[in-house]
Structures are given as C-alpha cells and as structure tokens.
Design a protein around this motif. Structure first.
Motif, mmCIF file in Angstrom:
data_model
loop_
_atom_site.group_PDB
_atom_site.id
_atom_site.type_symbol
_atom_site.label_atom_id
_atom_site.label_comp_id
_atom_site.label_asym_id
_atom_site.label_seq_id
_atom_site.Cartn_x
_atom_site.Cartn_y
_atom_site.Cartn_z
ATOM 1 N N GLU A 140 0.736 -1.229 0.011
ATOM 2 C CA GLU A 140 -0.017 0.137 0.030
ATOM 3 C C GLU A 140 0.887 1.185 0.141
ATOM 4 O O GLU A 140 0.580 2.265 -0.705
ATOM 5 N N PRO A 141 1.722 1.318 0.904
ATOM 6 C CA PRO A 141 2.804 2.713 0.834
ATOM 7 C C PRO A 141 3.265 2.614 -0.597
ATOM 8 O O PRO A 141 3.366 3.782 -1.220
ATOM 9 N N LEU A 142 3.625 1.484 -1.404
ATOM 10 C CA LEU A 142 4.255 1.881 -2.738
ATOM 11 C C LEU A 142 3.121 2.474 -3.541
ATOM 12 O O LEU A 142 3.653 3.099 -4.351
ATOM 13 N N LYS A 143 1.795 2.126 -3.469
ATOM 14 C CA LYS A 143 0.902 2.333 -4.560
ATOM 15 C C LYS A 143 0.493 3.892 -3.992
ATOM 16 O O LYS A 143 0.154 4.704 -4.920
ATOM 17 N N ASN A 144 0.953 4.224 -2.698
ATOM 18 C CA ASN A 144 0.391 5.568 -2.253
ATOM 19 C C ASN A 144 1.673 6.639 -2.282
ATOM 20 O O ASN A 144 1.549 7.578 -1.794
ATOM 21 N N LYS A 145 2.535 6.074 -2.663
ATOM 22 C CA LYS A 145 3.926 6.983 -2.851
ATOM 23 C C LYS A 145 4.475 7.350 -1.555
ATOM 24 O O LYS A 145 5.128 8.728 -1.363
ATOM 25 N N ASN A 146 4.154 6.527 -0.366
ATOM 26 C CA ASN A 146 4.735 7.149 0.847
ATOM 27 C C ASN A 146 6.032 6.757 1.121
ATOM 28 O O ASN A 146 6.467 5.695 1.664
ATOM 29 N N ILE A 147 7.078 7.719 0.383
ATOM 30 C CA ILE A 147 8.428 7.224 0.399
ATOM 31 C C ILE A 147 9.145 6.961 1.783
ATOM 32 O O ILE A 147 9.749 6.321 1.930
ATOM 33 N N ASN A 148 8.418 7.943 2.756
ATOM 34 C CA ASN A 148 9.135 7.883 3.984
ATOM 35 C C ASN A 148 8.823 6.173 4.866
ATOM 36 O O ASN A 148 9.809 5.734 5.376
ATOM 37 N N LEU A 149 7.572 5.992 4.697
ATOM 38 C CA LEU A 149 7.406 4.732 5.197
ATOM 39 C C LEU A 149 7.914 3.389 4.434
ATOM 40 O O LEU A 149 8.644 2.444 5.159
ATOM 41 N N ILE A 150 8.122 3.432 3.095
ATOM 42 C CA ILE A 150 8.714 2.568 2.095
ATOM 43 C C ILE A 150 10.548 2.505 2.818
ATOM 44 O O ILE A 150 10.709 1.351 2.853
ATOM 45 N N GLY A 151 10.819 3.806 2.874
ATOM 46 C CA GLY A 151 12.350 3.883 3.338
ATOM 47 C C GLY A 151 12.517 2.879 4.624
ATOM 48 O O GLY A 151 13.572 2.227 4.945
ATOM 49 N N GLU A 152 11.400 3.247 5.717
ATOM 50 C CA GLU A 152 11.697 2.704 6.827
ATOM 51 C C GLU A 152 11.702 1.085 6.802
ATOM 52 O O GLU A 152 12.482 0.252 7.480
ATOM 53 N N TYR A 153 10.664 0.504 6.058
ATOM 54 C CA TYR A 153 10.513 -0.964 5.645
ATOM 55 C C TYR A 153 11.912 -1.292 4.909
ATOM 56 O O TYR A 153 12.371 -2.471 5.323
ATOM 57 N N ASN A 181 23.584 10.112 5.323
ATOM 58 C CA ASN A 181 23.542 10.826 4.526
ATOM 59 C C ASN A 181 21.977 11.445 4.047
ATOM 60 O O ASN A 181 21.663 11.995 2.739
ATOM 61 N N ASN A 182 21.075 10.878 4.980
ATOM 62 C CA ASN A 182 19.727 11.194 4.877
ATOM 63 C C ASN A 182 18.890 10.396 3.720
ATOM 64 O O ASN A 182 17.948 10.873 3.349
ATOM 65 N N ALA A 183 19.210 9.293 3.587
ATOM 66 C CA ALA A 183 18.663 8.440 2.520
ATOM 67 C C ALA A 183 17.371 8.148 3.191
ATOM 68 O O ALA A 183 17.423 8.074 4.185
ATOM 69 N N LYS A 184 16.345 8.214 2.266
ATOM 70 C CA LYS A 184 14.879 7.653 2.768
ATOM 71 C C LYS A 184 15.080 6.221 3.429
ATOM 72 O O LYS A 184 14.453 5.760 4.541
ATOM 73 N N GLY A 185 15.797 5.362 2.549
ATOM 74 C CA GLY A 185 15.828 3.858 2.950
ATOM 75 C C GLY A 185 17.096 3.382 2.213
ATOM 76 O O GLY A 185 17.611 3.835 1.161
ATOM 77 N N ALA A 186 17.539 2.084 2.672
ATOM 78 C CA ALA A 186 18.699 1.557 1.948
ATOM 79 C C ALA A 186 18.766 0.067 2.676
ATOM 80 O O ALA A 186 18.253 -0.238 3.742
ATOM 81 N N LYS A 187 19.270 -0.880 1.517
ATOM 82 C CA LYS A 187 19.068 -2.145 2.108
ATOM 83 C C LYS A 187 20.008 -3.123 0.842
ATOM 84 O O LYS A 187 20.282 -2.486 -0.034
ATOM 85 N N LEU A 188 20.462 -4.217 1.237
ATOM 86 C CA LEU A 188 21.142 -5.138 0.276
ATOM 87 C C LEU A 188 20.033 -5.508 -0.630
ATOM 88 O O LEU A 188 18.868 -5.532 -0.314
#
Length: 268
Positions: free
Chosen positions: A182-195, A223-230
């Motif tokens: 749902e966050p992907l569909k709603n463009k909720n970048i902050n929540l996507i980054g947390e995940y 450096n304030n990326a919204k999210g990062a992962k392998l």
C-alpha cells in the motif's frame, strides 16, 4: 537483448513461499549475437551449460555485450540465459532460463527470471507466480556496487542449513513485503524507506549481509537516504538506496564514491 532487475523487498523469503517485490532495471542490459565459426569455442562452465541447453553447438561463437555487473544480485545470469535463448530465436525462453538458474544457483525462487522477462514491477510468490504491481514513486534509486561478488548459491545453502534458526526472521521479511504494498501504491516514500532499513536489519540477522553491505547502508543512512538495504542474494553484491530528490541522490553518490563504491542512478 534483455535487462537487469533488482529485488526491492523479499529476497530469500520468497524461497520459502513468501512474496517478493522486484523492479526492472532497463538501464542495465545484455545483448547476445551468435556467429558460426570453424573453431571449437572455449566457454566457462555456466556459458557452456546455457549453450547446450539452448542447442548451440561448440563451434558457434557467443558474443556478449553487457552492462550488468556479474555476481551482484542484479539478475545477470537470468538475463544472460534469456538473451542467449532469444539470440537463438527459441520459443521456450522461460523454461530454458529456469533450468539454467537451477544449475547456477541450486534452489532459486524463480523471481529473477520473471522480472528479467517483464518491463514492469512484479509481485511474486512461488505458489502464485508473478503479477504486475503498478507503482511509480517519482523518486530516485541508487544501485550501489559493493565490489564484492556475492554467490547466491552459497547464501541459499547457508539459510537452508539454518532454516529453523532463521525461520522467525524469514517470516518477518515476508510480512514486510505484504505491508509495503500500500505505501508503494500511495507513494509514501518515508514509510517505504523505513521498511527498507527494517528489511536490511533482518537480512543481517539471517547471515547474508556482508560488511560491505552494512557499510554502504550506513553511509546512505548518515546522508539522509529515505531507505537502503542489500538487494539480491547478499554476501556482497549490490545495495539499493531510495531518495526523493536528485540533489540528495547525487550527494549520497559522491559520499559513496569517496569510500570506493560505484553506483548508478535509476528512477522508480
């Protein structure tokens, strides 16, 4: 010709029946042409297997032009087998690619082949297969090369041998995939980054994150990326980093370059 892919969420969990989300990387491509010669060709084990599976004789030269880094979790092997099969003008491309992936990786989920064959993001599970997951974040994604070749077959075997120990974390990875739709569909970048950060932490816990992966994620976070992962099999390979502005994406790219990490910018 075909393109690379990145796993956004769900790597390793998809092997055990959970869902995964992948995205195409059309900027990274592999092209193959075939040329008949009178000389027996020297091929490595993987290319030899792909050639035989595609019915290509040992005197046919397989010319490969690729911008997909090998062993980085971006679907290079799936893309190569598909590109070779297409160069041979075969119809059962998916069947050939799946067979080659099993030879190369041992027990792959099938997620790579599906996404390499598709130009749109996918939601994938071994039980239900792949379905389109249409989303556009109007954001930027850094594909970051750790410089370490990750062997997916080895990380798969590691988890398989320790599955009971990691079962809880695998389940949590699968749950993140469900929650992020749902966050992907709603463009909720902050929540996507947390995940994304949560998923990376779980991938650390199941022993598939290399110190280079952790270093990259930490640089992105500082450096304030919204999210990062392998992304992908782990043990090196690539990481992905989500940003909402090109300015910050370039800033992070520069910070990574200072530490010796190369990267590519794509849009999602």
């Amino acid at each position: 010709m075909t393109h690379a892919k990145a796993i956004f969420f769900g790597e390793h969990a998809v092997v055990y029946g959970y869902k995964g989300i992948t995205i195409p990387l059309p900027e990274m491509r592999v092209d193959v042409t075939l040329n008949q010669t009178n000389t027996i060709q020297q091929r490595d084990e993987i290319l030899d297997y792909i050639a035989k599976t595609c019915g290509i004789d040992d005197k046919t030269e397989i010319n490969i032009t690729s911008t997909i880094p090998v062993g980085r979790g971006l679907g290079s092997s799936a893309a190569l087998s598909i590109a070779v099969a297409r160069a041979k003008k075969l119809e059962n491309v998916r069947e050939i690619a799946n067979k080659c992936e099993k030879f190369i990786h041992g027990n792959p989920s099938g997620i790579d082949v599906n996404q390499v064959l598709s130009d749109t993001p996918l939601l994938f599970s071994k039980k239900k297969g792949a379905s389109e997951l249409n989303f556009s974040l109007d954001s930027y994604l850094l594909i970051i090369d750790t410089g370490v070749i990750g062997i997916t077959k080895e990380t798969l075997e590691h988890i398989g041998k320790n599955y009971e120990k990691y079962k809880k974390y695998i389940s949590e990875l699968g749950n993140i995939t469900e929650k992020v739709i749902e966050p992907l569909k709603n463009k909720n970048i902050n929540l996507i980054g947390e995940y994304m950060y949560m998923a990376h932490s779980l991938l650390q816990k199941i022993g598939v994150s290399h110190k280079s992966n952790d270093d990259v994620v930490e640089i992105c976070k500082k450096n304030n990326a919204k999210g990062a992962k392998l992304t992908g099999g782990g043990a090196g390979g690539c990481c992905i980093c989500l940003n909402d502005t090109l300015e910050n994406t370039l800033k992070i790219q520069a910070a990574l370059k200072e530490k010796g990490y190369s990267s590519w910018i794509v849009t999602v």
